[in-house]
Design an enzyme around this catalytic site. Structure first.
Site, short mmCIF file in Angstrom:
data_model
loop_
_atom_site.label_atom_id
_atom_site.label_comp_id
_atom_site.label_asym_id
_atom_site.label_seq_id
_atom_site.Cartn_x
_atom_site.Cartn_y
_atom_site.Cartn_z
N CYS A 156 -29.34 -9.12 26.16
CA CYS A 156 -28.51 -9.86 25.21
C CYS A 156 -27.32 -10.44 25.96
O CYS A 156 -26.71 -9.73 26.78
CB CYS A 156 -28.04 -8.92 24.10
SG CYS A 156 -26.97 -9.71 22.91
N HIS A 176 -28.24 -9.71 14.91
CA HIS A 176 -26.85 -10.08 15.22
C HIS A 176 -26.09 -10.44 13.94
O HIS A 176 -24.90 -10.13 13.81
CB HIS A 176 -26.80 -11.31 16.14
CG HIS A 176 -26.86 -10.97 17.61
ND1 HIS A 176 -25.90 -10.21 18.22
CD2 HIS A 176 -27.73 -11.32 18.57
CE1 HIS A 176 -26.19 -10.09 19.51
NE2 HIS A 176 -27.31 -10.76 19.75
N HIS A 178 -34.22 -10.39 16.81
CA HIS A 178 -33.02 -10.08 17.60
C HIS A 178 -31.81 -10.85 17.03
O HIS A 178 -30.74 -10.27 16.81
CB HIS A 178 -33.27 -10.45 19.06
CG HIS A 178 -32.11 -10.26 19.99
ND1 HIS A 178 -32.15 -9.39 21.07
CD2 HIS A 178 -30.86 -10.81 20.02
CE1 HIS A 178 -30.99 -9.43 21.70
NE2 HIS A 178 -30.20 -10.29 21.09
N GLU A 179 -31.99 -12.15 16.77
CA GLU A 179 -30.88 -12.97 16.29
C GLU A 179 -30.48 -12.59 14.87
O GLU A 179 -29.29 -12.56 14.55
CB GLU A 179 -31.22 -14.47 16.39
CG GLU A 179 -31.53 -14.97 17.80
CD GLU A 179 -30.52 -14.54 18.85
OE1 GLU A 179 -29.32 -14.42 18.55
OE2 GLU A 179 -30.93 -14.30 20.01
NI NI Z 1 -28.29 -10.95 21.56
#
Ligand code: NI
Length: 174
Positions: free
Chosen positions: A94, A140, A136-137
């Site tokens: 990341c 976030h 993954h995004e």
């Molecule tokens: Ni990331």
């Protein structure tokens, strides 16, 4: 109005990375400028995805480009993700956690619904690497980082690097 000129990649443990981001209410010129800036930041740092909080912006927006090119970069605003398939572990990093890599379990597929910069809703079926990026995004946007998802052993292994990131953050925010 967002000042996108000042955006730079936020690193752990910046508080914005640990918060649930807010919905984008109106897709206006400032959001378009932010998206452009985020794409540039992602490509420049050789990433394949970048979420609003990583640009220091507490909004539900991310950009992604599975091959890392500007040409294939796409903007996802207010995304809603529905994962499916089986859980697969694969190495992830990341941009907000430089130097930290670990095997993260993600679903092999997902359906993503989001708005584009034109405000129109679209949906995409993703499988494999793009499905991993989207998960993954979207993590976030809910304040979850890969460091939170590492196995216990990997967490112990990452302890020193996380400590160094904390020290750097304290130094820069004195
Ligand atoms: Ni990331």
């Amino acid at each position: 109005m967002l000042d996108v000129g000042k955006c730079c990649i936020t690193r752990f443990p910046s508080p914005v990375l640990g918060q649930k981001a807010k919905p984008v209410e109106k897709i206006d010129d400032s959001i378009r400028a932010l998206a452009d800036k985020m794409i540039d930041m992602m490509v420049q740092h050789k990433g394949v995805g970048l979420a609003g909080p990583q640009a220091g912006v507490d909004l539900r927006i991310f950009v992604a480009s599975p091959d890392g090119t500007k040409e294939n970069a796409k903007v996802y605003i207010n995304p809603v993700i529905t994962p499916s398939g089986k859980l697969v572990a694969s190495e992830e990093g990341c941009l907000s956690l430089p130097g930290i890599y670990g095997k993260i379990r993600r679903y092999s597929k997902c359906l993503i619904k989001a708005q584009g910069l034109d405000g129109k809703e679209f949906s995409e079926d993703a499988e494999g690497f793009p499905a991993r990026i989207f998960q993954h995004e979207c993590d976030h946007l809910d304040g979850t980082l890969v460091a939170d998802k590492l196995s216990t052993v990997a967490k112990i292994g990452a302890r020193k690097k996380l400590k160094r990131l904390r020290e750097n953050y304290e130094q820069q925010n004195k």
